[in-house]
Design a protein around this motif. Sequence first.
Motif, short mmCIF file in Angstrom:
data_model
loop_
_atom_site.label_atom_id
_atom_site.label_comp_id
_atom_site.label_asym_id
_atom_site.label_seq_id
_atom_site.Cartn_x
_atom_site.Cartn_y
_atom_site.Cartn_z
N LEU A 1 36.11 21.22 74.97
CA LEU A 1 36.14 19.86 75.84
C LEU A 1 36.33 18.69 75.00
O LEU A 1 36.47 17.66 75.69
N ASP A 2 36.11 18.74 73.55
CA ASP A 2 36.32 17.60 73.16
C ASP A 2 37.95 17.22 72.90
O ASP A 2 38.72 18.08 72.56
N PRO A 3 38.38 16.08 72.89
CA PRO A 3 39.72 15.78 72.86
C PRO A 3 40.43 16.20 71.60
O PRO A 3 41.63 16.59 71.80
N GLU A 4 39.87 15.98 70.47
CA GLU A 4 40.48 16.22 69.19
C GLU A 4 40.94 17.80 69.28
O GLU A 4 42.08 18.27 68.65
N ASP A 5 39.92 18.62 69.59
CA ASP A 5 40.29 20.15 69.91
C ASP A 5 41.31 20.33 71.10
O ASP A 5 42.19 21.57 70.82
N LEU A 6 41.14 19.70 71.93
CA LEU A 6 41.90 20.05 73.01
C LEU A 6 43.52 19.64 72.74
O LEU A 6 44.29 20.40 73.36
N GLN A 7 43.97 18.78 71.98
CA GLN A 7 45.07 18.57 71.67
C GLN A 7 45.62 19.70 70.86
O GLN A 7 46.92 20.09 71.18
N THR B 1 35.16 16.85 79.94
CA THR B 1 36.07 15.98 78.69
C THR B 1 36.12 14.50 79.33
O THR B 1 35.89 13.47 78.62
N HIS B 2 36.19 14.28 80.69
CA HIS B 2 36.47 12.86 80.96
C HIS B 2 35.07 12.19 81.23
O HIS B 2 35.21 10.89 81.19
N ARG B 3 33.93 12.88 81.07
CA ARG B 3 32.78 12.32 80.70
C ARG B 3 32.05 12.26 79.44
O ARG B 3 30.91 12.02 79.26
N HIS B 4 32.94 12.30 78.51
CA HIS B 4 32.46 12.31 77.14
C HIS B 4 32.33 10.94 76.66
O HIS B 4 33.11 9.86 76.62
N PRO B 5 30.97 10.40 76.28
CA PRO B 5 30.59 8.97 76.06
C PRO B 5 31.55 8.46 75.15
O PRO B 5 31.30 7.03 74.83
N LYS B 6 32.07 9.18 74.12
CA LYS B 6 32.64 8.58 72.67
C LYS B 6 33.93 7.98 73.45
O LYS B 6 34.17 6.82 72.75
N TYR B 7 34.45 8.42 74.39
CA TYR B 7 35.83 7.90 74.83
C TYR B 7 35.59 7.21 76.28
O TYR B 7 36.50 6.18 76.64
N PHE B 8 34.59 7.24 76.80
CA PHE B 8 34.29 6.67 78.10
C PHE B 8 32.65 6.52 78.23
O PHE B 8 31.94 7.00 78.54
N PRO B 9 32.41 5.20 77.49
CA PRO B 9 31.12 4.69 77.41
C PRO B 9 30.42 4.55 78.85
O PRO B 9 31.16 4.18 79.77
N SER C 1 43.16 0.93 77.48
CA SER C 1 43.73 2.51 77.36
C SER C 1 44.46 2.67 75.92
O SER C 1 44.38 3.66 75.49
N ARG C 2 44.66 1.42 75.62
CA ARG C 2 45.70 1.51 74.42
C ARG C 2 45.17 2.50 73.20
O ARG C 2 46.04 3.27 72.67
N ASP C 3 43.93 2.31 72.82
CA ASP C 3 43.46 3.23 71.58
C ASP C 3 42.70 4.45 71.98
O ASP C 3 42.10 5.09 70.96
N ARG C 4 42.71 4.76 73.07
CA ARG C 4 42.05 5.78 73.50
C ARG C 4 42.68 7.13 73.11
O ARG C 4 43.99 7.20 73.21
N HIS C 5 42.12 8.21 72.95
CA HIS C 5 42.53 9.49 72.62
C HIS C 5 43.62 10.07 73.69
O HIS C 5 43.09 9.99 74.74
N PRO C 6 44.80 10.28 73.31
CA PRO C 6 45.70 10.82 74.44
C PRO C 6 45.40 12.04 75.36
O PRO C 6 45.80 12.22 76.34
N PHE C 7 44.21 12.93 74.69
CA PHE C 7 43.76 13.86 75.50
C PHE C 7 42.42 13.68 75.95
O PHE C 7 41.90 14.96 76.15
N ALA C 8 41.86 12.41 75.83
CA ALA C 8 40.60 12.27 76.43
C ALA C 8 40.82 12.22 77.97
O ALA C 8 39.71 12.24 78.84
#
Length: 490
Positions: free
Chosen positions: A58-64, A376-384, A399-406
């Motif tokens: 579920l985490d964007p880093e791993d999802l990439q 994944t879309h409700r991960h508070p690190k990427y979507f407070p 959106s500019r600095d958000r992880h591309p796989f968030a």
Amino acid sequence: MHRITADIPGPAPYPLIGNLLQMLLPMDRVYHLVDSLCSQFGYLIKTWYGPILAIMVLDPEDLQVVLTSPTLASKPDVFYDGVKRVLGMGLITLNGSDYKRHRKAITTSMHLDILQDFVATFGTNCRELEARLDPLAATGEVFDVAHHLGLNASLTVCQTVLAAEAPGLDAERDEYVEIVHDASKMMLYRGLRPWFRWEALFKLLSPEYGRFQRVVAGMTNFANRVLTQKMQKLQHIAAAPPTKRRQTFLDKFLSSSEANVLTRGELLDELKTLLFGGVGTSMDFQTLFMLSMALNQGVQRKVQQELDDVFGSDRGRDILATDLPHMKYLECALKETLRFFPPVPVFGRIVLQDVPLPSGKVLPEGCYVGILPLWTHRHPKYFPDPERFDPERFTPENSRDRHPFAFIPFSAGPRNCIGQRYALMFAKTVAASVLRRYDVLPDPDGPRRLVDVPLVGGISLSVKGGVKVRLRRRGLHGLEHAEEPPVYGL
């Protein structure tokens, strides 16, 4: 697998059967189960289906890594068996060289030049949609908007992606919309019960067997009717000089040198896939957008103000392809809907060799991976404050600095959804048509917050009991309202 994944948390499995008993839930309880697993174990969760290891990533880093690694490009047969029985072997279910061949054959049919030409058809069909909605707006009655948007989607997909007018298929299209609802649920139902790969066992043990067979027959029959009608039409058209104009999917494969790339059986399977993907996900996406507007009146007002700015005093004119880029806030609201309610909330991959993840864990060879954008879309690190509906999340600066796989509503990487640009252009046209003409109001007896909306498990995301809303015709002065509805959310 036990040894390699010893440091990955998950619910304790029972001997032999693993976590199967925990997974055997009614389809309207599936999301509650995953919610509780995420709350308890975080963003990497291990579960066992008997001897089958399935890991939710579920985490964007791993999802990439998962979504871009060649060793994770294939889909598991066990969990996609139900999908194959309904849709056949199309882009959703194919793997390897067959997938690449089909994707290459279809990609040119989704070129931007073609999609821009589709906007006129989107707009024409929205006129018919408005004609069906006008009586409901006049009475202010509560109704299920999903059915009306589904009829519009089925007609539009036939006319655009498939270039089939379908004039004699009105009754079949009505039935097809209901079949799509059932198909989504039945495919996930069978996928979560891998022992039903054995047809005799499925027939013997499941009360859903008959319903599943009706779905299979309905999907195949409608695709066959569309294909037969299109072929008959082409036979009556006199030979025309070749054109350099890009062709839509069916035109290309029935009237050009590309015709032999896919067999008739393969073409029929792709028709079933494109119809389900185009109609089912468009219907659910657009329906959930209308619900999001009903429960977030402040956002709806901002969208309507933008539409009034785009169309000026002529709010009834046709929507042009050149109008769509000016609807920037509407696009943000659509993307926030996709964040809250991704059309395909779960899909899977199989690991062909051990894959180390950025989190420090390892996906062992032979395990299955579950990708769940809804969480994944409700991960508070990427979507407070993730339970708040806020289109401002998708402005360029936010959106500019958000992880591309968030944010992966259409998957990502080499197996991303081929129709994502179509889906957004179609949704934007429908949303603009409805909201410049009507206020969308909530059901007085329905949920008051989006997080309280009862979701139903399926390949595509839908709402238990349908999406009930009310409509009110907007006045001549745009944002003037004789009666302000209660404001929920923003």
